[in-house]
Design an enzyme around this catalytic site. Structure first.
Site, PDB file in Angstrom:
ATOM      1  N   SER A  39      18.209 -87.795  52.520  1.00  0.00           N
ATOM      2  CA  SER A  39      16.975 -88.541  52.266  1.00  0.00           C
ATOM      3  C   SER A  39      16.861 -89.780  53.145  1.00  0.00           C
ATOM      4  CB  SER A  39      16.913 -88.962  50.796  1.00  0.00           C
ATOM      5  OG  SER A  39      16.850 -87.842  49.945  1.00  0.00           O
ATOM      6  N   GLU A  42      21.427 -73.798  44.327  1.00  0.00           N
ATOM      7  CA  GLU A  42      20.391 -74.449  43.525  1.00  0.00           C
ATOM      8  C   GLU A  42      20.338 -73.890  42.109  1.00  0.00           C
ATOM      9  OE1 GLU A  42      15.497 -74.636  43.333  1.00  0.00           O
ATOM     10  OE2 GLU A  42      16.517 -73.338  44.748  1.00  0.00           O
ATOM     11  N   THR A 100      10.995 -84.004  44.122  1.00  0.00           N
ATOM     12  CA  THR A 100      10.213 -84.337  42.942  1.00  0.00           C
ATOM     13  C   THR A 100       9.495 -83.125  42.378  1.00  0.00           C
ATOM     14  OG1 THR A 100       8.203 -84.875  44.160  1.00  0.00           O
ATOM     15  CG2 THR A 100       9.804 -86.639  43.886  1.00  0.00           C
TER      16      THR A 100
END
Length: 708
Positions: free
Chosen positions: A443, A558, A691
């Protein structure tokens, strides 16, 4: 007892397709509801054998068929016939199957009731099956009179009067009657969900073609968010229904609770799915030429009836009866492994936690950090299901090996596939031993969920690269030995993700500076600055400009990680239940109270997240899996779990009051301070991995909506 299954089998779906075809020709779409000929359709149903599943106990056939009836706003009472057949003797069951007896189910608070309100499909019905909660038997009573009660429901409800002359006793005990009531309630929920599913599908298609301001309305962010939110609730509801049907067919002790969880979730979400679809359809879906108004009536009419059919709820099962949420079943190999992991955790449990070093060492010795690796690399070649089990059990037990597990899932697989022999020799042993202290350098201030927009640049200089840029929200950066660093090596690459490369860099490399920040949860995260940082090309993992592939492999875990989120929330629920069981009346109040309703809704949503995780896990091993329902199970579970974490934290405060807001050092802290920490940690479940707004956008596009 049957084996527990998830989903409806091919034969049940074929039966449902047959029902859909007959209803389509003999009734039509939902627009036909005002003039629909139920008696004639009932005759066709008898000829097609629709009333036979009750005699065979084929609840999956019934549920799949009722779903199709709901999609056409058709209240043909085949679920009523099923319930009656389950309670009746062989002779009466045959009369139901032949259409001689066409029953409606009514729930009466007293055993002598003879007038019943708000019954569907009374035209053509011959009997009422009177169910009294807690009674040892039900009665099948001939109908004497029906009086229409026009209103929201179309076809209209009726006020039905019965006679006790010729009454037949049905049922073999209170458990049979309770099971019948549960199936009756489940049938109403399935029909309402089927109607909501149909109008949602119409809304999705409308959003693809309806144009406003020069583009399809499905390209607008607000529409995408709404459509995706409805899709998540719909998919979760459908999975819960299938899970409940599987438990009922298996005949295990969780059947009733699984059904009530599905019913609660549908009660909570079907109205919002319906309203969301109406909003997307706009004016076109408001007028009676369209199916939506008739489906709207069906959803709300069925749910309003459901509200009147009281039964022991989720809250009472979990608190007073001491039940737990129905367990997932990932197959015999995975469930046997689950017992192994639980025994391992128990062996290293200490007061207030676990022996971290002892647990790490034994896990390393058993190859658990390299669980899915080839045996030649020290792994166990485990299945995806076993990986999910390990992560779930560690998260549930709050095992102190989170960093080691993350290294194995996020780095190990990629290094195995893309690392050089030297990198494998250096890092795989560290990961396998649970000693790899790493952080993620993904990020940036302008590249969070949109990782393809990262700007930190690496410029080649001979056998080295020179890195300049900034990484944000780098968790554990202050204690990491290495950073898994994504940088841009081709600023002109198109598409954007094509110019990204991955490096594994020591954090003590000159030019790396760390600035610490304290998160809401109390965790330390860092801003990391890279100022002319020179790193050798030997630290590159994978091809130059091939980092997107490496990142994709690193994120292959994931769905495994996602199961851990649901397990974390399950632990929070069980901690809450431990508190509530000490004084149910004082904390929850009487049946029907707001705290009890809140608890039931939280539990139902958690079970919804768990069944979506289960669906996503199974799809990973299904090479033939296709369709949005399969592809989207993982992101839908992630969104549902993340937002549920926030709702859980808030719900703890609502149920327990200020005691849940106290920290571990405060006297009288509920849950030893874990509840207030859970609330502070909750936002990270939404924003940490991309998000939920972005995730919902991905879901919307997978449904065929255009990009913004």
């Amino acid at each position: 007892m049957r084996a527990l299954t998830t989903g409806f089998g091919a034969e049940a779906e074929e039966f449902a397709a047959s029902v859909a075809g007959v209803v389509e020709s003999g009734w039509g779409t939902a627009v036909a509801a005002p003039a629909g000929d139920l008696p004639t359709l009932a005759e066709a149903a008898v000829a097609q054998g629709w009333y036979e599943p009750g005699g065979e106990g084929a609840l999956d056939f019934l549920a799949a068929a009722v779903r199709e009836l709901g999609a056409r706003a058709c209240p043909l009472p085949i679920a009523d016939a099923y319930v009656t057949a389950r309670l009746a003797d062989d002779a009466t069951r045959a009369r139901v199957a032949s259409g001689e007896v066409r029953p409606l189910v009514a729930v009466a608070p007293r055993p002598d009731g003879t007038v019943f309100e708000h019954l569907d499909a009374a035209e053509g019905a011959t009997h009422v099956l009177r169910l009294v909660p807690g009674a040892a038997a039900a009665e099948l009573l001939p109908i004497e009179r029906t009086d229409p009660a026009p209103g929201l429901a179309v076809p209209a409800w009726s006020r039905v009067t019965v006679t006790t002359e010729g009454a037949l006793t049905c049922g073999r005990g209170a458990e049979d009657v309770a099971a019948a009531l549960s199936v009756h309630r489940l049938g109403l929920a399935i029909r309402a969900l089927g109607a909501a599913a149909r109008v949602h599908a119409l809304a999705v298609e409308h959003a693809k073609v309806r144009r406003q301001f020069g583009r399809a309305i499905g390209a607008f962010g607000a529409v995408q968010q709404r459509v995706a939110a409805c899709q998540i609730d719909l998919a979760a509801g459908e999975r819960l229904v299938e899970d409940a049907v599987g438990h009922v067919l298996a005949g295990g002790p969780d059947a009733g609770l699984a059904a009530e969880l599905a019913i609660r979730f549908v009660r909570d979400t079907a109205p919002s799915i319906m309203f969301g679809a109406q909003h997307t359809l706009g004016a076109i879906g408001y007028f009676e030429e369209h199916e939506a108004p008739w489906l709207f009536r069906r959803v709300h009419a069925d749910l309003s009836r459901l509200e009147t059919l009281r039964a022991p709820g989720v809250d009472r099962a979990l608190v007073e009866d001491g039940r737990s949420l129905p367990a997932s079943n990932l197959g015999p190999v995975a469930e046997a492994f689950r017992e192994e992991v639980r025994a391992l955790l128990a062996a290293h449990r200490r007061d207030g936690g676990h022996d971290a070093e002892g647990l790490r060492a034994e896990m390393a010795g058993r190859g658990l950090f390299a669980l899915a690796w080839p045996r030649a690399e020290g792994g166990r070649e485990a299945t995806v299901e076993e990986q999910v089990v390990l992560n779930e059990e560690m998260k549930y037990a709050r095992g102190p090996v989170d960093r080691a597990m993350s290294a194995a899932m996020l780095l190990g697989h990629s290094i195995l596939r893309h690392g050089t022999p030297e990198q494998k020799a250096e890092f795989l042993p560290l990961i396998r031993e649970g000693r790899m202290a790493f952080c993620l350098g993904y990020s940036e201030p302008e590249a969070g969920s949109d990782l393809a927009s990262l700007r930190t640049a690496a410029v080649r200089d001979g056998d080295h690269w020179v890195v300049n840029g900034q990484k944000s929200w780098t968790t554990r950066g202050q204690t990491a030995s290495h950073v898994w660093l994504a940088v841009r090596t081709d600023p002109d690459a198109r598409p954007r993700h094509a110019g990204i490369t991955i490096f594994l860099v020591p954090m003590d490399t000159p030019g790396i500076q760390i600035q610490r920040h304290v998160a809401l949860s109390g965790e330390i995260s860092c801003t990391v600055f890279y100022d002319d940082v020179r790193i050798p090309d030997s630290m590159r993992v994978g091809e130059v400009n091939g980092g997107w592939k490496v990142i994709g492999d690193a994120l292959a875990a994931e769905r495994v990680i996602m199961g851990g989120v649901a397990a974390t929330l399950l632990r929070q629920l069980d901690d809450l239940l431990d508190v509530l069981r000490r004084d149910p009346a004082g904390t929850l109040g009487p049946d029907g109270s707001r705290p009890r309703a809140r608890l039931a809704s939280l539990a139902a949503r958690l079970q919804a997240a768990r069944v979506l995780v289960l669906a996503a896990t199974r799809s990973m091993n299904d090479a033939a899996a296709s369709g949005a329902r399969v592809r989207l199970a993982a992101p839908m579970a992630a969104v549902l779990s993340g937002e549920l974490a926030e709702d859980f934290g808030q719900g703890m405060l609502e149920i327990l009051g200020p005691a849940a807001a106290l920290g571990p050092d405060a006297p009288g802290a509920a849950g030893a301070g874990l509840f207030e920490h859970g609330l502070r940690l909750a936002p990270m479940f939404v924003i940490g991995g991309g998000t939920n707004d972005v995730q919902r956008g991905i879901i919307a596009r997978a449904l065929g909506l255009p990009r913004e």
